[in-house]
Design a protein around this motif. Structure first.
Motif, short mmCIF file in Angstrom:
data_model
loop_
_atom_site.label_atom_id
_atom_site.label_comp_id
_atom_site.label_asym_id
_atom_site.label_seq_id
_atom_site.Cartn_x
_atom_site.Cartn_y
_atom_site.Cartn_z
N GLY A 155 0.78 -1.22 0.00
CA GLY A 155 0.00 0.00 0.00
C GLY A 155 0.81 1.27 0.00
N PHE A 156 2.16 1.18 -0.02
CA PHE A 156 2.92 2.43 -0.05
C PHE A 156 2.80 3.07 -1.43
CE2 PHE A 156 6.32 -0.84 -0.72
CZ PHE A 156 6.68 -0.50 -2.01
N LEU A 157 3.12 4.33 -1.50
CA LEU A 157 2.90 5.13 -2.70
C LEU A 157 4.23 5.52 -3.33
CD1 LEU A 157 0.75 6.68 -4.44
CD2 LEU A 157 1.10 8.61 -2.91
N ALA A 158 4.33 5.37 -4.65
CA ALA A 158 5.51 5.81 -5.39
C ALA A 158 5.13 6.97 -6.29
CB ALA A 158 6.07 4.66 -6.23
N THR A 159 5.97 8.00 -6.33
CA THR A 159 5.73 9.15 -7.18
C THR A 159 6.97 9.44 -8.02
OG1 THR A 159 6.52 10.72 -5.50
CG2 THR A 159 4.16 10.20 -5.50
N GLY A 160 6.75 10.01 -9.19
CA GLY A 160 7.86 10.38 -10.07
C GLY A 160 7.62 11.75 -10.65
N GLY A 161 8.73 12.46 -10.93
CA GLY A 161 8.56 13.82 -11.43
C GLY A 161 9.76 14.34 -12.19
N ASN A 162 9.79 15.65 -12.33
CA ASN A 162 10.83 16.31 -13.11
C ASN A 162 12.20 16.32 -12.45
OD1 ASN A 162 9.13 16.92 -15.23
ND2 ASN A 162 9.66 19.09 -15.29
N ASP A 163 12.27 15.92 -11.19
CA ASP A 163 13.57 15.90 -10.51
C ASP A 163 14.35 14.62 -10.79
OD1 ASP A 163 12.01 14.15 -9.12
OD2 ASP A 163 12.54 14.91 -7.13
N HIS A 164 13.83 13.77 -11.68
CA HIS A 164 14.48 12.53 -12.13
C HIS A 164 14.38 11.39 -11.13
CE1 HIS A 164 17.45 15.28 -14.62
NE2 HIS A 164 16.17 15.57 -14.84
N ASP A 165 13.79 11.62 -9.97
CA ASP A 165 13.74 10.60 -8.92
C ASP A 165 12.36 9.97 -8.81
OD1 ASP A 165 16.35 10.90 -8.26
OD2 ASP A 165 16.00 12.03 -6.40
N ILE A 166 12.36 8.76 -8.26
CA ILE A 166 11.13 8.12 -7.81
C ILE A 166 11.18 8.12 -6.29
CG2 ILE A 166 9.82 5.96 -7.73
CD1 ILE A 166 11.07 5.27 -10.47
N SER A 208 9.27 1.98 -14.69
CA SER A 208 9.22 3.43 -14.78
C SER A 208 9.75 3.88 -16.13
CB SER A 208 10.05 4.07 -13.65
OG SER A 208 11.39 3.61 -13.68
N GLY A 209 9.02 4.81 -16.76
CA GLY A 209 9.41 5.34 -18.06
C GLY A 209 9.72 6.82 -17.95
N ALA A 210 10.73 7.26 -18.72
CA ALA A 210 11.19 8.64 -18.60
C ALA A 210 11.50 9.23 -19.97
CB ALA A 210 12.43 8.69 -17.71
N ASP A 211 11.92 10.48 -19.96
CA ASP A 211 12.32 11.14 -21.19
C ASP A 211 13.52 10.43 -21.81
OD1 ASP A 211 10.32 12.96 -20.76
OD2 ASP A 211 11.62 14.65 -20.29
N GLY A 212 13.67 10.62 -23.12
CA GLY A 212 14.80 10.03 -23.81
C GLY A 212 14.67 8.56 -24.08
N HIS A 261 17.23 7.34 -13.05
CA HIS A 261 16.88 8.03 -14.29
C HIS A 261 17.70 9.31 -14.42
CE1 HIS A 261 13.53 5.61 -15.72
NE2 HIS A 261 13.09 5.53 -14.48
N SER A 262 18.00 9.67 -15.66
CA SER A 262 18.74 10.90 -15.94
C SER A 262 17.84 12.00 -16.50
CB SER A 262 19.87 10.61 -16.94
OG SER A 262 19.34 10.11 -18.16
N SER A 263 16.52 11.75 -16.47
CA SER A 263 15.57 12.73 -16.99
C SER A 263 14.24 12.56 -16.27
CB SER A 263 15.40 12.57 -18.50
OG SER A 263 15.03 11.24 -18.83
N ALA A 264 13.27 13.38 -16.63
CA ALA A 264 11.97 13.39 -15.95
C ALA A 264 11.28 12.03 -16.05
CB ALA A 264 11.08 14.48 -16.54
N VAL A 265 10.72 11.58 -14.92
CA VAL A 265 9.98 10.31 -14.87
C VAL A 265 8.52 10.61 -15.21
CG1 VAL A 265 9.32 8.35 -13.45
CG2 VAL A 265 11.56 9.44 -13.13
N ASN A 266 8.06 10.10 -16.36
CA ASN A 266 6.71 10.40 -16.85
C ASN A 266 5.66 9.40 -16.41
OD1 ASN A 266 7.59 12.65 -18.47
ND2 ASN A 266 8.42 11.17 -19.92
N THR A 267 6.06 8.18 -16.13
CA THR A 267 5.09 7.15 -15.79
C THR A 267 5.75 6.07 -14.96
OG1 THR A 267 3.52 5.52 -16.69
CG2 THR A 267 5.51 5.95 -17.97
N LEU A 268 5.01 5.51 -14.01
CA LEU A 268 5.48 4.35 -13.25
C LEU A 268 4.28 3.51 -12.84
CD1 LEU A 268 4.88 4.89 -9.95
CD2 LEU A 268 6.81 6.44 -10.24
N ARG A 269 4.48 2.18 -12.85
CA ARG A 269 3.41 1.26 -12.48
C ARG A 269 4.02 0.02 -11.82
NH1 ARG A 269 0.94 5.22 -13.27
NH2 ARG A 269 -0.84 5.57 -14.70
N PHE A 270 3.40 -0.41 -10.70
CA PHE A 270 3.79 -1.65 -10.05
C PHE A 270 3.19 -2.83 -10.80
CE2 PHE A 270 4.17 1.35 -6.48
CZ PHE A 270 5.45 1.04 -6.05
N SER A 271 3.92 -3.95 -10.81
CA SER A 271 3.39 -5.18 -11.39
C SER A 271 2.26 -5.70 -10.52
CB SER A 271 4.49 -6.22 -11.52
OG SER A 271 4.97 -6.59 -10.24
#
Length: 534
Positions: free
Chosen positions: A123-134, A178-182, A160-170
């Motif tokens: 139940g924990f939450l993962a977030t991704g953003g423009n800071d390149h981190d999850i 996790s998918g990112a720019d580039g 990641h070396s760029s913004a993280v645009n999407t992430l999903r747990f299996s």
């Protein structure tokens, strides 16, 4: 310049200055000209340019990640909309206590937050953003309800070396994609350390996309992954091999949303080329692996027939169903219902009568008929950019006959526009809740926790909103045996328009919270067509 107090009702009408954020756990936090503070029944704010010398009491600049708390309830936001969401009397009982439910916090150093997902087991939450981190967060509610729930930062996944645009747990929770720019697409695996703790480690790098990865989704069994990119392609990945299984490259512009049918038969993709493609799994009998996935484009959803008042069927015109590439969002996150009975597609538009302006909408297609939409959701003032289904099926309430679905259970789903959030269920025509003006920039993603206790969304303003539901507030969960559940999921899906209930347009903008209701109970012929909006 002292802090000013703003009453809660002003928050709902949004008579607010440019910078307002919610409270923390008794500690002040200063970060990029934003201040967090605590209070009971009023919101505090300061001007965008505070004086350089401001007394913050015992504030410690090193306290970067204080525990953050909820203090607003869904019932208090919408006391009169629906019995399941609380009542005015329920709010009065809590008048002298801390209210619970919605929290807005600074997640990624004020940079845009682009995606999030709840772990299906812990139940924990993962977030991704423009800071390149999850970043991983733990959300805990106090069972006694005497204390406020807490959301606390746990750790960051940096690769990641760029913004993280999407992430999903299996589905099993063992992997995180996790998918990112580039074109970066990373597979993380949950591993145990020598100290007996669990941590996420980079498992594989899935390399093939040439440009930004915008969306991804797991197969129901977690063996495969589908990703969409601005290189105009979707890729089916074999997780065990860490390699490309199939490339779907029929789109002519960015692929901004992908989803996998929970029954395993279809994959759908939505692109800024104004098409939604439905791919059916058709294994090749002559191949060695007969059970291998082989997706073939079976339907291309691009235009819908519009019949205006006074026109005959031969005069009906066909108009584009979706926004073009000028839509001010990189995301068009579509989703299948958890039972697989229908798919919900955002970024829709429609025209009525001779009006030049278009109405923003989302389309629902039954898996039994992709030739035309079964239902069209009410339009909002801004484009719909993401939809997500609650993972739990609920028992029928039986309190509303004005419904378009004939299902033996209720399905609840959330629809996010650029500036608002609506919650629907399949037993009601109108939304059961509408949230507007939550953020100062576009909403980017939404997610439900597996127990349906939380609904979270991210925004480009650098903040997230988490909505907490009280026990049974959404209803009683359904329980099916595996065999019976499959029969229910595939055999009883129907769209029913016999009651003739119309969906009124939800006038949602960034300054109001609006309740929506239905009208017109005249009978109508049973048909499967887009629902008109008044």
């Amino acid at each position: 310049m002292g802090l000013e107090q703003v009453k809660a009702e002003h928050i709902l009408s949004h008579s607010l200055p440019p910078i307002v954020r919610f409270s923390s756990s008794g500690a002040y936090q200063w970060s990029s000209a934003l201040l967090y503070f605590s209070f009971s029944f009023s919101f505090s704010f300061f001007p965008p340019a505070p004086p350089p010398l401001l007394s913050l009491g015992n504030f410690s600049p090193s306290d970067r990640n204080p525990t953050l708390r909820f203090f607003f309830s869904l019932s208090s936001l919408f006391p009169a909309q629906r019995r399941s969401l609380g009542s005015t009397s329920h709010l009065k009982k809590k008048k002298n206590s801390n209210l619970r439910g919605t929290v807005q916090i600074n997640w990624h150093d004020t940079q845009p937050v682009l995606t999030l997902d709840f772990h299906p087991k812990s139940g924990f939450l993962a977030t991704g953003g423009n800071d390149h981190d999850i970043k991983i967060w733990i959300i805990v509610s106090d069972k006694s309800e005497k204390n406020l729930p807490t959301a606390s930062y746990q750790n960051s996944l940096s690769y990641h070396s760029s913004a993280v645009n999407t992430l999903r747990f299996s589905p099993s929770g063992e992997y995180l994609a996790s998918g990112a720019d580039g074109g970066e697409l990373i597979l993380w695996k949950l591993q145990s350390t020598s100290e007996g703790q669990s941590t996420w480690k980079v498992h594989k790098s899935l390399l093939f996309h040439r440009k930004d990865v915008l969306d991804l989704q797991w197969s129901p069994d977690g063996s495969f992954l589908v990703s969409g990119s601005i290189d105009n392609s979707c890729i089916i990945w074999d997780i065990s091999k860490g390699s490309v299984h199939q490339i779907l490259d029929a789109h002519l512009h960015y692929v901004q949303g992908v989803t996998w049918d929970p029954l395993g038969q279809y994959v759908a993709s939505l692109s800024s080329d104004r098409t939604c493609r439905i791919y059916a799994n058709k294994p090749q009998p002559k191949s060695k692996g007969f059970d291998k996935l082989n997706f073939v484009c079976q339907h291309v959803l691009t235009k819908v027939e519009t019949l205006n008042a006074g026109e005959s069927k031969g005069q009906a015109s066909k108009n584009h169903m979706f926004h073009d590439e000028t839509l001010p969002s990189f995301f068009r996150r579509l989703s299948w219902s958890p039972d697989g009975s229908f798919v919900l597609i955002p970024a829709g538009i429609c025209r009525y009568s001779s009006a030049p302006e278009v109405v923003n909408t989302a389309y629902i297609y039954s898996r039994r008929d992709f030739s035309r939409p079964a239902i069209q959701l009410p339009g909002a003032s801004k484009a719909i950019v993401a939809v997500r289904f609650c993972p739990i099926l609920f028992t029928l309430r039986g309190s509303n006959s004005a419904t378009f679905f004939k299902l033996p259970y209720r399905i609840i789903f959330a629809v996010a526009t650029l500036n608002s959030l609506c919650i629907y269920d399949t037993e009601s025509v109108a939304p059961i809740a509408v949230f507007a003006g939550l953020h100062y920039a576009a909403i980017t993603d939404i997610a439900w926790s597996m127990d349906a206790k939380y609904l979270a969304l991210t925004s480009r303003d650098g903040y997230c909103t988490i909505i907490e539901f009280e026990t049974d507030e959404l209803g009683q969960p359904c329980t099916f045996s595996e065999k019976k559940g499959e029969e229910v999921m595939t055999d009883h899906m129907e769209i029913d328009n016999t009651d003739g209930g119309k969906l009124e347009r939800a006038s949602v903008d960034d300054k109001k919270v609006v309740a929506v209701k239905t009208s017109d109970n005249k009978s109508a012929k049973k048909r499967i067509t887009p629902v008109a909006i008044n």
